[in-house]
Design an enzyme around this catalytic site. Structure first.
Site, PDB file in Angstrom:
ATOM      1  N   ASN A 101     -22.750 -17.553  -2.410  1.00  0.00           N
ATOM      2  CA  ASN A 101     -21.540 -18.026  -3.094  1.00  0.00           C
ATOM      3  C   ASN A 101     -20.322 -18.161  -2.177  1.00  0.00           C
ATOM      4  OD1 ASN A 101     -21.432 -15.262  -2.882  1.00  0.00           O
ATOM      5  ND2 ASN A 101     -20.374 -14.955  -4.819  1.00  0.00           N
ATOM      6  N   LYS A 161     -28.146 -12.847   8.511  1.00  0.00           N
ATOM      7  CA  LYS A 161     -29.052 -13.778   7.831  1.00  0.00           C
ATOM      8  C   LYS A 161     -28.342 -14.345   6.602  1.00  0.00           C
ATOM      9  CE  LYS A 161     -32.093 -13.260   4.662  1.00  0.00           C
ATOM     10  NZ  LYS A 161     -31.704 -14.489   3.920  1.00  0.00           N
ATOM     11  N   GLY A 179     -25.592  -9.383  -2.387  1.00  0.00           N
ATOM     12  CA  GLY A 179     -26.554 -10.123  -3.195  1.00  0.00           C
ATOM     13  C   GLY A 179     -26.754  -9.456  -4.539  1.00  0.00           C
ATOM     14  N   SER A 180     -27.907  -9.696  -5.116  1.00  0.00           N
ATOM     15  CA  SER A 180     -28.160  -9.240  -6.485  1.00  0.00           C
ATOM     16  C   SER A 180     -28.568  -7.758  -6.525  1.00  0.00           C
ATOM     17  CB  SER A 180     -29.267 -10.082  -7.103  1.00  0.00           C
ATOM     18  OG  SER A 180     -30.456  -9.882  -6.376  1.00  0.00           O
ATOM     19  N   VAL A 181     -28.476  -7.181  -7.694  1.00  0.00           N
ATOM     20  CA  VAL A 181     -28.865  -5.768  -7.863  1.00  0.00           C
ATOM     21  C   VAL A 181     -30.349  -5.556  -7.527  1.00  0.00           C
ATOM     22  CG1 VAL A 181     -29.080  -3.874  -9.530  1.00  0.00           C
ATOM     23  CG2 VAL A 181     -27.014  -5.283  -9.509  1.00  0.00           C
ATOM     24  N   PRO A 182     -31.272  -6.395  -8.032  1.00  0.00           N
ATOM     25  CA  PRO A 182     -32.689  -6.141  -7.711  1.00  0.00           C
ATOM     26  C   PRO A 182     -32.966  -6.151  -6.200  1.00  0.00           C
ATOM     27  CG  PRO A 182     -32.511  -7.749  -9.490  1.00  0.00           C
ATOM     28  CD  PRO A 182     -31.123  -7.509  -8.995  1.00  0.00           C
ATOM     29  N   THR A 183     -32.373  -7.105  -5.479  1.00  0.00           N
ATOM     30  CA  THR A 183     -32.602  -7.130  -4.025  1.00  0.00           C
ATOM     31  C   THR A 183     -31.913  -5.943  -3.358  1.00  0.00           C
ATOM     32  OG1 THR A 183     -32.568  -9.546  -4.201  1.00  0.00           O
ATOM     33  CG2 THR A 183     -32.602  -8.634  -2.000  1.00  0.00           C
ATOM     34  N   GLU A 241     -23.104  -4.787  -1.599  1.00  0.00           N
ATOM     35  CA  GLU A 241     -22.120  -5.500  -2.429  1.00  0.00           C
ATOM     36  C   GLU A 241     -22.922  -6.304  -3.433  1.00  0.00           C
ATOM     37  OE1 GLU A 241     -19.001  -5.134  -2.468  1.00  0.00           O
ATOM     38  OE2 GLU A 241     -18.541  -4.173  -0.569  1.00  0.00           O
ATOM     39  N   CYS A 289     -19.067 -12.771  -7.751  1.00  0.00           N
ATOM     40  CA  CYS A 289     -19.581 -11.455  -8.152  1.00  0.00           C
ATOM     41  C   CYS A 289     -18.612 -10.695  -9.048  1.00  0.00           C
ATOM     42  CB  CYS A 289     -19.866 -10.633  -6.916  1.00  0.00           C
ATOM     43  SG  CYS A 289     -18.472 -10.631  -5.778  1.00  0.00           S
ATOM     44  N   GLU A 346     -25.472 -10.786 -16.069  1.00  0.00           N
ATOM     45  CA  GLU A 346     -24.679 -11.604 -15.135  1.00  0.00           C
ATOM     46  C   GLU A 346     -25.245 -13.020 -15.143  1.00  0.00           C
ATOM     47  OE1 GLU A 346     -25.182 -11.041 -10.860  1.00  0.00           O
ATOM     48  OE2 GLU A 346     -23.016 -11.111 -10.599  1.00  0.00           O
ATOM     49  N   GLU A 353     -16.007  -3.302   1.486  1.00  0.00           N
ATOM     50  CA  GLU A 353     -15.673  -4.267   2.534  1.00  0.00           C
ATOM     51  C   GLU A 353     -14.162  -4.419   2.537  1.00  0.00           C
ATOM     52  OE1 GLU A 353     -18.397  -7.627   1.627  1.00  0.00           O
ATOM     53  OE2 GLU A 353     -19.483  -6.944   3.407  1.00  0.00           O
TER      54      GLU A 353
END
Ligand SMILES: NC(=O)c1ccc[n+]([C@@H]2O[C@H](COP(=O)([O-])OP(=O)(O)OC[C@H]3O[C@@H](n4cnc5c(N)ncnc54)[C@H](O)[C@@H]3O)[C@@H](O)[C@H]2O)c1
Ligand SMILES: O=CCc1c[nH]c2ccc(O)cc12
Length: 474
Positions: free
Chosen positions: A140, A163, A215-219, A234, A268, A371, A448
């Site tokens: 994003n 990355k 990134g996302s919560v699962p990752t 984050e 986010c 989300e 951050e």
């Protein structure tokens, strides 16, 4: 090398979000590439980590200067990369530059402590870099995220391998080019391309000292299990905005729009659960819908455009399916929520949708619980402060929250009880680089920006100095 590239099996196809055409193909980096990047980064770290903060700052300030001089080019590239409007892309480039300037300023302030001990002995602490850090980005804010991670990392004397998301692989490479041009040692900031497998290999590399992930919560959960190394996470949010009847309504409406529609709603910290006190609900809804309907959607490279394209076709489909689900669950679509077809035929395959306001929402609805990460605002009504706080906090996430009120005591009382890492009073979604940003609960670990970030990119060494003899028990 060309030989090694030919061996690659996995390819990333990058689409131009606003026209829906193939932009480029990239090879996913594998073990060999990552080993090479890590070796280069270690060599660079041996030089960079030994430099003084002032020396590092000088190079970082040069990088910031180059960013400023290439602002328009980077912003245009970000539009193609991500689909957001040129106006917002310019602000992202500015935020990246400011972040590098800010951490350049902090580089020379890194210091330890001196502690006097009995008998003239003493101890001191040294704030040391961690080594080679990995940065993993979401799609994003591609350029900005790369800067928000690399600036504190480099200021503290680390190297970074970054990355980007395979969905937006382009602009992080520009940042690498800029750091190189500014004079950082070769390989100090390197970019590897790829998706989850590349990310996993990078994070699990034994010589990666730290991972900073957006990134996302699962990752994020997976990343936190990769090994015993410090992680900054984050992650996502489902943030509340509380609008009290004593607020300045005009500002509250502006705040609600900022909380939901920046970057096509793909932010986010978005305040997607808009709780409005019952007596001002009709007036608020009327105004917010009117303003939402007038948002200029279309070619993100035009100065007049305020909302560009979503990041990908699958993501657009997913956001639209949330709107359909909301309808099925009884929400009223007050505006938008449909595919948008720009008048320019060149843009007909882009991923556009009209920003959506959902009324009559309840706490159990999917649109209020999950989300969505698109331009979809859910409006809910409340009666008392206590009730609003309870419902606002009734989530496993806690990235951000906002309150609109003219009562200064209410504002601070509410904020004290909101379980969120970044709280806004009478504003929303501003991210000055001087202040920490990050989540409570499942929205993340660490921060951050702001001075505190130095602690997440360095480690403290304590040195005991004996001025007498060893007082041995043996
Ligand atoms: N809190 C913040 O500052 C912040 C900022 C931006 C986005 N986000 C969140 O990011 C999400 C959207 O971004 P996304 O769809 O790119 O998220 P994502 O989790 O799908 O991917 C994020 C990054 O992780 C990489 N990745 C995927 N699997 C991995 C693995 N197993 N190991 C290592 N890396 C892996 C991806 O390639 C990508 O670079 C939303 O939930 C949003 O809220 C949070
Ligand atoms: O998503 C990245 C960080 C972020 C959260 N809210 C905002 C608002 C504006 C930005 O430029 C970045 C962000």
């Amino acid at each position: 090398s060309p030989g090694r590239l030919q061996d690659k099996k996995l390819k990333i196809t990058k689409f131009n979000c606003f026209a829906g055409r193939v932009l480029c193909h990239l090879d996913e980096c594998g073990v060999e590439d990552i080993n090479e990047a890590v070796e280069q980064a270690k060599t660079a770290f041996n030089i960079w980590g030994k430099m003084s903060g002032m020396e590092r700052a000088r190079t970082m300030i040069e990088a910031a200067r180059i960013i400023e001089s290439r602002r328009e080019e980077i912003a245009q590239m970000e539009v193609i990369n991500n689909g957001k409007s040129i106006t917002e892309a310019r602000l992202d480039v500015d935020s990246a530059r400011l972040c590098i300037e800010y951490f350049a300023g902090l580089a020379s302030t890194l210091s330890g402590q001196h502690v006097q001990l009995p008998g003239g002995s003493f101890a001191y602490t040294r704030r040391e870099p961690l080594g080679v850090c990995a940065g993993i980005g979401a799609w994003n804010y591609p350029f900005q995220i790369a800067a928000w991670k690399s600036a504190p990392a480099l200021a503290c004397g680390n190297a970074m391998i970054f990355k980007p998301s395979p969905v937006t692989p382009v602009t992080a490479v520009l940042l690498a080019e800029i750091y190189a041009q500014a004079g950082v040692p070769q390989g100090l900031f390197n970019v590897v391309q790829g998706g989850q497998e590349t990310g996993r290999i990078l994070c699990q590399h034994p010589d990666i000292a730290k991972v900073s992930f957006t990134g996302s919560v699962p990752t994020g959960k997976k990343v936190s299990l990769y090994g015993i190394k410090p992680v900054t996470l984050e992650l996502g949010g489902k943030s509340p905005v509380l609008i009290f009847s004593d607020c300045d309504l005009e500002n509250a409406v502006r705040g609600a729009l900022m909380a939901n529609f920046l970057s096509q709603g793909q932010v986010c910290s978005n305040g997607t659960r808009v709780f409005v006190q019952k007596d001002i609900l009709p007036e608020f809804v009327k105004e917010v819908v009117k303003r939402t309907k007038s948002i200029e959607i279309g070619d993100p490279l035009l100065e007049t455009t305020r909302m560009g394209a979503l990041v990908s076709r699958p993501h657009l489909d997913n956001v639209l399916s949330y709107v359909n689900q909301a309808k099925k669950e009884g929400a009223d679509v007050l505006c938008g929520g449909e595919v948008f077809l720009p008048s320019d035929p060149k843009l007909k395959d882009g991923y556009y949708m009209s920003p959506c306001v959902l009324g009559n929402c309840t706490d159990e609805m999917t649109c209020v619980k999950e989300e969505i990460f698109g331009p979809v605002m859910s409006v809910l009504s409340f009666e008392t402060e206590e009730e609003a706080l309870h419902r606002a906090n009734d989530t496993t996430l806690g990235l951000a929250a906002g309150v609109f009120t003219s009562d200064v005591r209410r504002a601070h009382r509410v904020v004290e009880h909101l379980k969120a890492g970044s709280c806004f009073i009478n504003n929303y979604n501003i991210t000055p680089v001087e202040v920490p940003f990050g989540g409570f609960k499942m929205s993340g670990i660490g921060r951050e920006n702001g001075q505190v970030t130095v602690e997440y990119y360095s480690q403290l060494k304590t040195v005991f100095v004996e001025m007498g003899d060893v007082d041995s028990l043996f």
